[in-house]
Design an enzyme around this catalytic site. Structure first.
Site, short mmCIF file in Angstrom:
data_model
loop_
_atom_site.label_atom_id
_atom_site.label_comp_id
_atom_site.label_asym_id
_atom_site.label_seq_id
_atom_site.Cartn_x
_atom_site.Cartn_y
_atom_site.Cartn_z
N SER A 230 0.86 -1.18 0.00
CA SER A 230 0.00 0.00 0.00
C SER A 230 0.89 1.23 0.00
O SER A 230 2.03 1.19 0.48
CB SER A 230 -0.90 0.02 1.24
OG SER A 230 -1.54 1.27 1.39
N TYR A 245 -1.47 -0.48 10.66
CA TYR A 245 -1.62 -0.86 9.25
C TYR A 245 -0.48 -0.30 8.41
O TYR A 245 0.11 -1.00 7.58
CB TYR A 245 -2.96 -0.37 8.71
CG TYR A 245 -3.15 -0.63 7.22
CD1 TYR A 245 -3.53 -1.89 6.77
CD2 TYR A 245 -2.97 0.39 6.29
CE1 TYR A 245 -3.71 -2.14 5.41
CE2 TYR A 245 -3.15 0.15 4.93
CZ TYR A 245 -3.52 -1.12 4.50
OH TYR A 245 -3.69 -1.36 3.16
N LYS A 249 2.19 -2.58 6.22
CA LYS A 249 2.42 -2.48 4.78
C LYS A 249 3.87 -2.09 4.47
O LYS A 249 4.41 -2.46 3.43
CB LYS A 249 1.44 -1.49 4.16
CG LYS A 249 0.02 -2.05 4.08
CD LYS A 249 -0.04 -3.37 3.33
CE LYS A 249 -1.46 -3.85 3.11
NZ LYS A 249 -1.52 -5.16 2.39
#
Length: 341
Positions: A230, A245, A249
């Site tokens: 991402s 998160y 990533k």
């Protein structure tokens, strides 16, 4: 002659520099607009009582919890012509004769990338926690199979790999699209949910990668893996807080680079695709409830719009095929320019 010309030029320069008018160069049209824009912005900021840097901070009021499996919306697969695609583009983009595995392939970005591989000629094994949804998407599509796996469990991953090899005979490509995000302030994020997030995004990527790598090395066959990271692995999203998160990533992105080096000797390429904001069925559902959030997101994207899942089809085909045979350890950002501003 030259000396007299030089003296005359020096005198003109001296007069110009002593002139009060010449000492103040007239602003260009560009600089006048810039000043006007800055003043207007400051007036607006004062009027709306917006403090400096406020658009570049997380907002604790933005809190999105990932829905339960039964609440996830179904996705519609992208339709394609298929067939003798190599007559329409470079032959090196063909995935004919390859078997690809796509984790998280029953919905969203994973489903679209599965479809891209099918259109490009590959046989595909869709792996998902929701096998019923995977079977629904695989139904009626030749040489596409559905498989269950909890990507955070090594036993479940190994069982899925064994089943895929039994049905397809081999694995050549891997796309690790299984993953999810949640938005919580770090100090309020339940640790068990953090562990679950890391288990799916990081452990799931690692476990499938090593399982497929073992298979390829046993066959002494080359292969290509595409990790779905991402843009959040390279930047900090605002206004939603999502530190775990983002870190997960970033781990996926660097894992791709590290394994690319470690497995280069075996002919196994490992690359990463880092999507920006994509309008999946789930994202649409979230933004319908938070229209102001969509406005803020798009205001930070140079292209001024969010991406469509189909925007990843070319990227995953390129990195999976021989068209990228000398590309490994790369991070391909598909984000409308978000991370370059």
């Amino acid at each position: 002659m030259f000396r007299s010309q030089l003296l005359r030029q020096t005198a003109r320069t001296a007069r110009a520099s002593s002139s009060p008018v010449a000492a103040r160069p007239r602003p260009s049209l560009c600089s006048e607009r810039l000043i006007h824009s800055t003043v207007s912005l400051r007036r607006d900021e004062k009027k709306d009582d917006i403090s400096e840097g406020s658009f570049a901070r997380t907002d604790s009021s933005v809190q999105v919890e990932y829905p339960e499996e039964g609440d996830l919306p179904s996705s519609t697969p992208v339709q394609g012509r298929g067939g003798l695609h190599f007559k329409r583009t470079l032959a090196s983009f063909s995935l004919e004769g390859r078997v690809g595995v796509v984790t998280g392939g029953a919905r969203g970005l994973g489903l679209v990338m599965s479809q891209a591989m099918v259109i490009s000629g590959a046989d595909v094994a869709i792996v998902d926690l929701n096998k019923e949804e995977a079977e629904k998407q695989a139904e009626g599509v030749p040489k596409v199979t559905a498989h269950y796996a909890d990507v955070s469990s090594q036993e479940s991953v190994e069982a899925a790999i064994a089943e895929i090899i039994e049905q397809h005979g081999k694995i050549d490509n891997l796309v690790t699209s299984a993953g999810f995000t949640e938005n919580f302030e770090a100090i309020n994020y339940p640790i068990e949910r953090v562990r679950k997030l890391w288990g799916v995004n990081v452990d799931g990527t690692y476990l499938f990668a090593i399982a497929v790598a073992k298979h390829l090395m046993e066959r002494k066959a080359p292969g290509s893996m595409v990790f779905i990271g991402s843009m959040s692995g390279a930047i900090v999203n605002v206004p939603q807080p999502q530190a775990p998160y983002n870190a997960a990533k970033a781990a996926v992105r660097h894992l791709a680079s590290s394994l690319a080096v470690e497995w280069a000797h075996a002919g196994i390429r490992v690359n990463c695709i880092s999507p920006g904001y994509m309008l999946t069925a789930l994202t649409k559902k979230i933004l319908d409830d938070n229209p102001d959030l969509k406005k803020q997101w798009t205001s930070l994207i140079p292209q001024g719009k969010m991406g469509q899942p189909e925007d990843l089809m070319g990227a995953v085909t390129f990195l999976s095929s021989d068209a990228s045979s000398y590309v490994t350890g790369a991070d391909l950002r598909v984000d409308g320019g978000y991370t370059i501003t």
